[in-house]
Design an enzyme around this catalytic site. Structure first.
Site, short mmCIF file in Angstrom:
data_model
loop_
_atom_site.label_atom_id
_atom_site.label_comp_id
_atom_site.label_asym_id
_atom_site.label_seq_id
_atom_site.Cartn_x
_atom_site.Cartn_y
_atom_site.Cartn_z
N ASP A 22 0.85 -1.19 0.00
CA ASP A 22 0.00 0.00 0.00
C ASP A 22 0.89 1.24 0.00
O ASP A 22 2.03 1.21 0.45
CB ASP A 22 -0.90 -0.03 1.24
CG ASP A 22 -1.83 1.16 1.32
OD1 ASP A 22 -2.32 1.61 0.26
OD2 ASP A 22 -2.06 1.66 2.44
N ASP A 24 -0.34 5.05 0.62
CA ASP A 24 -0.67 6.07 1.62
C ASP A 24 -0.76 5.45 3.01
O ASP A 24 -1.55 4.54 3.25
CB ASP A 24 -2.00 6.75 1.27
CG ASP A 24 -1.93 7.45 -0.06
OD1 ASP A 24 -0.84 7.91 -0.44
OD2 ASP A 24 -2.97 7.55 -0.75
N ASP A 156 -2.33 -0.62 5.74
CA ASP A 156 -2.69 0.03 7.01
C ASP A 156 -4.18 0.20 7.20
O ASP A 156 -4.64 0.40 8.32
CB ASP A 156 -1.99 1.38 7.15
CG ASP A 156 -2.62 2.46 6.29
OD1 ASP A 156 -2.86 2.21 5.09
OD2 ASP A 156 -2.88 3.57 6.81
#
Length: 202
Positions: A22, A24, A156
């Protein structure tokens, strides 16, 4: 459930392993940059905006999805969010190390959500990756991350972690204040990520 994600895989060769990463909140400091932009947007001193936030940023006074969308759109289109974030410490170092060891880095991000802004979003993303020296084999813009066929995921978002693990996919939760309720495996740093990946394939 936590120990499930420590199970080793003895059938993989490093040269064939795809790591889905991922962007961001994992490689790029999304919340740090958004805090700066939110300070401007709300015309509030940045010290009044807590660094520790939950999903949706209610700690900054955002009370509904429409408010979040307005701030996010302003950040992306007027403050070049995708090209102005700092890199999270260790991301460049350990992704480069994993790449040098033969792992294939597949960057996965859901950034094509603003109509008629796709070309700019893609260009800003590529520029950010290149300017920060982040190595990658593939770059995927997709919402459903289970579709990209990685062997290991670093994520996240609580929703994405749950979805990936629900499919039985080895997923490391990159820890921040939005996902403290998520069970192991959890990484507090990029060195943790590296060590967990090495333990999984060894």
């Amino acid at each position: 459930m936590g120990t499930r994600w420590f199970a080793k895989n003895t059938t993989m060769s490093k040269n064939s392993i795809v790591i889905g990463v991922d962007l961001d909140g994992v490689c790029a400091d999304f919340y740090g940059r958004m805090r700066q932009i939110a300070s401007e947007w709300f015309e509030r001193p940045i010290d009044e905006l807590p660094e520790e936030v939950s999903w949706g940023l209610s700690e900054w006074g955002i009370t509904n999805p429409s408010q979040y969308d307005s701030l996010h759109r302003f950040a992306v289109t007027q403050r070049e969010l995708f090209s102005s974030m700092e890199a999270i410490p260790g991301a460049r170092k350990y992704l480069r190390q994993l790449s040098d060891e033969g792992f294939r880095i597949r960057i996965i991000t859901h950034r094509l959500f603003i109509h008629y802004f796709h070309a700019t979003a893609v260009q800003q993303t590529v520029n950010w990756l290149d300017s920060h020296g982040i190595p990658y084999w593939d770059l995927c813009f997709v919402k459903e991350k289970t579709q990209v066929g990685a062997d290991i995921y670093i994520e996240d978002s609580p929703e994405n972690v749950a979805q990936l693990r629900g499919r039985g996919l080895f997923t490391i939760c990159f820890g921040n204040s939005t996902n403290r309720h998520i069970e192991e495996l959890r990484a507090a740093s990029w060195q943790d990520v590296y060590d967990m990946i090495k333990a999984f394939v060894t």
